[in-house]
Design an enzyme around this catalytic site. Structure first.
Site, mmCIF file in Angstrom:
data_model
loop_
_atom_site.group_PDB
_atom_site.id
_atom_site.type_symbol
_atom_site.label_atom_id
_atom_site.label_comp_id
_atom_site.label_asym_id
_atom_site.label_seq_id
_atom_site.Cartn_x
_atom_site.Cartn_y
_atom_site.Cartn_z
ATOM 1 N N SER A 1 47.464 -51.423 56.010
ATOM 2 C CA SER A 1 46.477 -50.453 55.499
ATOM 3 C C SER A 1 45.225 -51.207 55.057
ATOM 4 C CB SER A 1 47.099 -49.726 54.295
ATOM 5 O OG SER A 1 46.135 -49.013 53.562
ATOM 6 N N TYR B 1 51.477 -47.696 46.509
ATOM 7 C CA TYR B 1 51.095 -47.799 47.930
ATOM 8 C C TYR B 1 50.369 -49.122 48.175
ATOM 9 C CZ TYR B 1 49.229 -46.269 52.473
ATOM 10 O OH TYR B 1 48.919 -46.161 53.803
HETATM 11 P P1 NAD Z 1 52.161 -39.148 58.376
HETATM 12 O O1 NAD Z 1 52.518 -38.656 57.014
HETATM 13 O O2 NAD Z 1 51.834 -38.188 59.445
HETATM 14 O O3 NAD Z 1 53.287 -40.122 58.930
HETATM 15 C C1 NAD Z 1 54.334 -40.664 58.176
HETATM 16 C C2 NAD Z 1 55.591 -40.604 59.013
HETATM 17 O O4 NAD Z 1 56.665 -41.255 58.309
HETATM 18 C C3 NAD Z 1 56.047 -39.161 59.290
HETATM 19 O O5 NAD Z 1 56.328 -39.020 60.669
HETATM 20 C C4 NAD Z 1 57.292 -39.004 58.458
HETATM 21 O O6 NAD Z 1 58.229 -38.119 59.035
HETATM 22 C C5 NAD Z 1 57.822 -40.438 58.439
HETATM 23 N N1 NAD Z 1 58.692 -40.642 57.289
HETATM 24 C C6 NAD Z 1 58.373 -40.456 55.978
HETATM 25 N N2 NAD Z 1 59.471 -40.682 55.223
HETATM 26 C C7 NAD Z 1 60.472 -41.021 56.064
HETATM 27 C C8 NAD Z 1 61.833 -41.353 55.888
HETATM 28 N N3 NAD Z 1 62.393 -41.393 54.671
HETATM 29 N N4 NAD Z 1 62.593 -41.618 56.989
HETATM 30 C C9 NAD Z 1 62.047 -41.556 58.230
HETATM 31 N N5 NAD Z 1 60.762 -41.256 58.459
HETATM 32 C C10 NAD Z 1 59.986 -40.987 57.386
HETATM 33 O O7 NAD Z 1 50.927 -40.119 58.124
HETATM 34 P P2 NAD Z 1 50.300 -41.270 59.033
HETATM 35 O O8 NAD Z 1 48.908 -41.426 58.581
HETATM 36 O O9 NAD Z 1 50.571 -41.062 60.476
HETATM 37 O O10 NAD Z 1 51.097 -42.545 58.498
HETATM 38 C C11 NAD Z 1 51.743 -43.474 59.359
HETATM 39 C C12 NAD Z 1 51.648 -44.864 58.748
HETATM 40 O O11 NAD Z 1 50.283 -45.275 58.740
HETATM 41 C C13 NAD Z 1 52.133 -44.960 57.304
HETATM 42 O O12 NAD Z 1 52.809 -46.182 57.105
HETATM 43 C C14 NAD Z 1 50.832 -44.952 56.526
HETATM 44 O O13 NAD Z 1 50.953 -45.562 55.277
HETATM 45 C C15 NAD Z 1 49.953 -45.746 57.458
HETATM 46 N N6 NAD Z 1 48.501 -45.623 57.254
HETATM 47 C C16 NAD Z 1 47.859 -44.420 57.406
HETATM 48 C C17 NAD Z 1 46.498 -44.380 57.215
HETATM 49 C C18 NAD Z 1 45.705 -43.127 57.368
HETATM 50 O O14 NAD Z 1 44.501 -43.159 57.082
HETATM 51 N N7 NAD Z 1 46.266 -42.033 57.802
HETATM 52 C C19 NAD Z 1 45.786 -45.531 56.889
HETATM 53 C C20 NAD Z 1 46.489 -46.726 56.749
HETATM 54 C C21 NAD Z 1 47.842 -46.768 56.943
#
Ligand code: NAD
Length: 253
Positions: A145, A158
């Site tokens: 991130s 986080y």
């Molecule tokens: P999102 O909430 O759509 O995706 C998170 C995913 O993790 C979901 O598919 C959810 O079902 C899964 N998940 C959550 N808890 C779980 C569990 N206990 N068991 C199995 N699966 C589980 O959001 P996203 O933005 O697609 O996030 C994906 C990754 O990217 C994460 O690690 C997030 O921290 C990271 N991220 C996102 C951003 C952003 O701006 N969106 C930026 C930096 C990092």
């Protein structure tokens, strides 16, 4: 030829959190490059299954709660049973909890650290053991991130978890490079997904964020596909322990 080095035909990738957002974008990208996908999800069956099989690739949905360490080894077992091997892990599933640090609860600390760091490590370990047993090497891509580099606000667990992901990526790269395993990370910038819904819906934070992104817009899940394919491919074989920002220039400011 160099473009052949990016081809993932015949490779098998485990992608966690494949049902939504960035995980879905990367699963589809890896499949476009030729990989078959074992997509881990914890709610409803990922709708990318149809997109991936429509391209002629195979998709295996694996329902698992990654917060429960006992459900981790079976993910690798089911992948091997179905595909016979594993070559790539995208450790993408992650959660965020927002609360001022002075009031931050133990639940919000434990839930985030458990999923984002503890489960990420033990899944990487389970897959790396398989890479070693296969004598094949392999690729591990952890999702970091901007808060692997910066402090953030209202997100102490986080930030701790994602800073940990960047450090752990370096550590595992050092231990496993000798096994021909590449461990790297992708640090997404501000991407329009469920994870950032609260920020997108807050007019003040949304305007502040947009003003600071040189590219001028939130990232989209498909913006991660190129970096994921690259790091999953032979083209990245001498890259170890690096965290690649895909952030519209955020960190360059
Ligand atoms: P999102 O909430 O759509 O995706 C998170 C995913 O993790 C979901 O598919 C959810 O079902 C899964 N998940 C959550 N808890 C779980 C569990 N206990 N068991 C199995 N699966 C589980 O959001 P996203 O933005 O697609 O996030 C994906 C990754 O990217 C994460 O690690 C997030 O921290 C990271 N991220 C996102 C951003 C952003 O701006 N969106 C930026 C930096 C990092």
């Amino acid at each position: 030829m160099i473009l052949d080095a990016f081809n993932l035909q015949g490779k098998v990738a485990i992608v966690t959190g494949s049902g939504t957002g960035l995980g879905r974008g990367m699963a589809v990208g890896l499949a476009e490059a030729g990989a078959d996908i074992a997509g881990v999800y914890n709610s409803s069956e990922p709708d990318c299954a149809g997109v991936i099989t429509g391209m002629g690739r195979k998709f295996l949905g694996i329902k698992a709660d990654l917060a429960d360490l006992d459900q981790i080894e079976p993910i690798v077992d089911k992948t091997i049973e179905n595909f016979g091997r594993v070559d790539i892990l995208v450790n993408n599933a992650g959660i965020i909890r927002r609360q001022p640090a002075l009031e931050f609860s133990r639940e919000n600390w434990d839930e985030v650290l458990n999923l984002n760091l503890r489960s990420l490590f033990f899944l990487a370990q389970a897959v790396a053991r398989r890479f070693v047993a296969q004598k094949s090497g392999g690729k591990i891509i952890n999702i970091a991130s901007m808060l692997s580099f910066q402090g953030g606000i209202l997100v102490p667990s986080y930030t701790a978890s994602k800073s940990g992901v960047m450090g752990l990526t370096r550590e595992l790269a050092c231990e496993w490079a000798a096994h021909n395993i590449n461990v790297n990370a992708i640090a997404p910038g501000y991407m329009a997904t469920e994870n950032t819904r609260a920020l997108q819906q807050d007019p003040v934070r949304n305007a502040d964020i947009l003003k600071r992104i040189p590219a001028g817009h939130w990232g989209r899940p498909e913006d991660l596909a190129g970096a994921a394919v690259f790091l999953a491919s032979e083209a990245a074989s001498y890259i170890h322990g690096y965290t690649l920002a895909v952030d519209g220039g955020w960190l360059a400011r």
